[in-house]
Each structure stands twice: as C-alpha cells, then as structure tokens.
Design an enzyme around this catalytic site. Structure first.
Site, PDB file in Angstrom:
ATOM      1  N   ARG A 127      -9.362   1.567   8.496  1.00 30.76           N
ATOM      2  CA  ARG A 127      -8.822   0.268   8.900  1.00 30.76           C
ATOM      3  C   ARG A 127      -9.800  -0.522   9.756  1.00 30.76           C
ATOM      4  NH1 ARG A 127      -2.694   1.322   8.404  1.00 30.76           N
ATOM      5  NH2 ARG A 127      -1.812  -0.707   8.807  1.00 30.76           N
TER       6      ARG A 127
ATOM      7  N   LYS B  95       0.836  -1.214   0.000  1.00 30.96           N
ATOM      8  CA  LYS B  95       0.000   0.000   0.000  1.00 30.96           C
ATOM      9  C   LYS B  95       0.866   1.258   0.000  1.00 30.96           C
ATOM     10  CE  LYS B  95      -2.004  -0.863   3.946  1.00 30.96           C
ATOM     11  NZ  LYS B  95      -1.354  -2.108   4.371  1.00 30.96           N
TER      12      LYS B  95
ATOM     13  N   ARG C  18      12.008  -5.274   4.830  1.00 27.17           N
ATOM     14  CA  ARG C  18      11.680  -3.865   4.553  1.00 27.17           C
ATOM     15  C   ARG C  18      12.600  -2.918   5.329  1.00 27.17           C
ATOM     16  NH1 ARG C  18       5.604  -1.736   5.060  1.00 27.17           N
ATOM     17  NH2 ARG C  18       5.810  -2.063   7.289  1.00 27.17           N
TER      18      ARG C  18
ATOM     19  N   ARG D 214      -0.114  -7.429  14.338  1.00 28.02           N
ATOM     20  CA  ARG D 214      -0.664  -6.608  13.236  1.00 28.02           C
ATOM     21  C   ARG D 214      -1.492  -7.471  12.282  1.00 28.02           C
ATOM     22  NH1 ARG D 214       4.665  -4.293  11.086  1.00 28.02           N
ATOM     23  NH2 ARG D 214       3.457  -3.128   9.572  1.00 28.02           N
TER      24      ARG D 214
ATOM     25  N   ARG E 251      11.746  -0.633  10.553  1.00 36.04           N
ATOM     26  CA  ARG E 251      10.682  -0.099  11.403  1.00 36.04           C
ATOM     27  C   ARG E 251      10.580  -0.913  12.681  1.00 36.04           C
ATOM     28  NH1 ARG E 251       5.147   0.899   8.124  1.00 36.04           N
ATOM     29  NH2 ARG E 251       4.303  -0.090   9.978  1.00 36.04           N
TER      30      ARG E 251
HETATM   31  P1  AMP Z   1       1.232   1.406   8.718  1.00 31.71           P
HETATM   32  O1  AMP Z   1       2.352   2.377   8.547  1.00 31.71           O
HETATM   33  O2  AMP Z   1       0.077   1.666   7.824  1.00 31.71           O
HETATM   34  O3  AMP Z   1       1.702  -0.027   8.648  1.00 31.71           O
HETATM   35  O4  AMP Z   1       0.668   1.618  10.216  1.00 31.71           O
HETATM   36  C1  AMP Z   1       1.514   1.455  11.335  1.00 31.71           C
HETATM   37  C2  AMP Z   1       0.691   1.485  12.593  1.00 31.71           C
HETATM   38  O5  AMP Z   1       0.025   2.756  12.708  1.00 31.71           O
HETATM   39  C3  AMP Z   1      -0.429   0.450  12.700  1.00 31.71           C
HETATM   40  O6  AMP Z   1       0.027  -0.814  13.171  1.00 31.71           O
HETATM   41  C4  AMP Z   1      -1.363   1.128  13.706  1.00 31.71           C
HETATM   42  O7  AMP Z   1      -0.842   1.022  15.027  1.00 31.71           O
HETATM   43  C5  AMP Z   1      -1.265   2.605  13.296  1.00 31.71           C
HETATM   44  N1  AMP Z   1      -2.273   2.967  12.272  1.00 31.71           N
HETATM   45  C6  AMP Z   1      -2.069   3.226  10.960  1.00 31.71           C
HETATM   46  N2  AMP Z   1      -3.208   3.519  10.329  1.00 31.71           N
HETATM   47  C7  AMP Z   1      -4.179   3.446  11.273  1.00 31.71           C
HETATM   48  C8  AMP Z   1      -5.604   3.624  11.259  1.00 31.71           C
HETATM   49  N3  AMP Z   1      -6.275   3.938  10.133  1.00 31.71           N
HETATM   50  N4  AMP Z   1      -6.260   3.450  12.436  1.00 31.71           N
HETATM   51  C9  AMP Z   1      -5.626   3.147  13.575  1.00 31.71           C
HETATM   52  N5  AMP Z   1      -4.299   2.947  13.663  1.00 31.71           N
HETATM   53  C10 AMP Z   1      -3.580   3.096  12.524  1.00 31.71           C
END
Ligand code: AMP
Length: 221
Positions: free
Chosen positions: A87, A12, A126, A170, A159
């Site tokens: 999400r 994504k 990654r 996750r 990360r």
């Molecule tokens: P990502 O960078 O999209 O993998 O997101 C990393 C982390 O950010 C996730 O594991 C959540 O803890 C938080 N996060 C990202 N997007 C959302 C969302 N739409 N709602 C709630 N938490 C989010």
C-alpha cells in the site's frame, strides 16, 4: 503472486475472495488480519486499532512482519493473492526484496480503476460478516436474509472505518501513499488496468482471463 490494488471500496476484497474460491489461490488480506488482532486486544491489536480508527496506514514494520510470518508458514508464493498489499512504495520494495530472496516475484498487479464518487457510495452501503469476513452491499450484493451472513448465519455489521470522516482520511492516504504504487508496477510492466465500475461477475471474468493468460504465458516461456 498477484496483488490487487485500488482505492477503498473498489472491489479488491470481493475479487480476492472470488480468486481464492474459484481459482484456488491463498488470500492474504492485511485488513482482515488486522481486524482479527484488534479483536484479541493484545499489544499489536491495540496499536493497530489507533491507525484503523484514523484511516491511516499501520506502520510498515508491523505489516511487513505479518506478511513475512504468513509466507514463512509454508504458503506457496506463486499461488498467493494479496488484497490491499503493498500500500506504499516502501512496502512494494520490501515485498520485492523478500520474494526475490526466496526465488519468487510479483507476477501480476490488478488495478481496479474506480472513481472516488462511486466507491464512497459503495462504502456507505457495505456490510461485513464479523465472523467469516464475507462482504455484502445493501444495494448490489444483498444477503438472502436481511442482515444475516449467507455463509455462516452471523449478523452483519458496518465496518467501523466505513464512516464519512474515516473514509475521507482513507481516500487521502490512498491518493498520497498508495496511488504511486501503480507507477512502480507500471514501470515493471506488471500492471493491468481493470474497470472497477462493472458488476462483480463481469469484473471477475476479466480478472480470471488475465490471471489465466498471465500464468499461461509464463509457463510457455
Ligand atoms: P482494508 O480492509 O484493506 O480496507 O484495510 C483497512 C485498514 O487496515 C486500512 O485503512 C489500514 O489502516 C490497515 N491496512 C490494511 N492494509 C494495510 C497495509 N498494507 N499497510 C498498512 N496498513 C494497512
């Protein structure tokens, strides 16, 4: 407004960046925004950190407030690509309400269909630029110089939530809370399935075609 949906590591973030760079969309990534506020260490940052460290979703009210501020900052809804939002179903309903109150709507949802076995290995390889957020993969998308960001020259990092334990959590959150969002948009006839196992260039060609077709069709109606 386009939303990108899929498990962690399904591409994504990479595709959102390509859509931004090549198709002129504004990208909104809650994950990137949260990592920024965590660096600042203010109250929201401290609270958000607790959730990211556990691989859980940050509470909806915080995320929805962040989105509201971004949209009220003058961004044109039609030209936004969301990376990883909504999400869960509650976020999807809130987004619909918010957009319709401003005469906007979700135009297209691209779902990156990728088996968890593949995304687990992608996540372990990654690397991310802590400064500009550019994404790399030690196998399939290496930087030109080892461990150095091509775009800004910073040293790449893994990360913190790309470790085995947090990845498990996750994935669980994805299965329980995010996967149902697919059906929410499928019923509205907005969901497009994309094979997330292909190379990023091939995926982007498909993404681009769907976006151009989708918006072209709308302009003709
Ligand atoms: P990502 O960078 O999209 O993998 O997101 C990393 C982390 O950010 C996730 O594991 C959540 O803890 C938080 N996060 C990202 N997007 C959302 C969302 N739409 N709602 C709630 N938490 C989010």
């Amino acid at each position: 407004m386009i939303s990108l949906l899929g498990p962690p590591g399904s591409g994504k973030g990479t595709q959102a960046e390509l859509i931004r760079k090549n198709l002129g969309f504004s990208k909104i990534s809650i994950g990137d925004m949260l990592r920024e506020v965590i660096k600042i260490k203010d109250e929201i940052g401290k609270k958000a950190k607790e959730y990211l460290e556990k691989g859980k979703l940050v509470p909806d009210y915080l995320v929805i407030e962040m989105i509201r501020k971004e949209l009220e900052n003058g961004k044109v809804e039609r030209d936004i690509v969301f990376d990883g939002f909504p999400r869960n179903i509650n976020q999807a309903i809130s987004l619909d309400r918010f957009l319709s109150s401003r005469g906007g709507k979700v135009d297209l949802v691209l779902y990156f269909d990728t088996p968890l076995s593949l995304v687990a290995s992608r996540l372990s390889q990654r690397r991310i630029c802590p400064k500009c957020g550019a994404l790399y993969n030690l196998e399939s998308a290496q930087p030109s110089l080892q461990n150095i960001c091509d775009d800004c020259g910073s040293t790449l990092v893994k990360r913190e939530d790309d470790n085995e334990e947090i990845i498990k959590s996750r994935f669980q959150v994805y299965e329980e809370e995010t996967a149902p969002v697919k059906d929410f948009y499928r019923k509205k006839d907005l969901l497009i399935n994309i094979d997330g196992t292909n190379k990023k260039e091939e995926i982007f060609n498909e993404v681009k075609r769907y976006i151009e077709e989708g918006f072209h069709r709308e302009n003709c109606n």
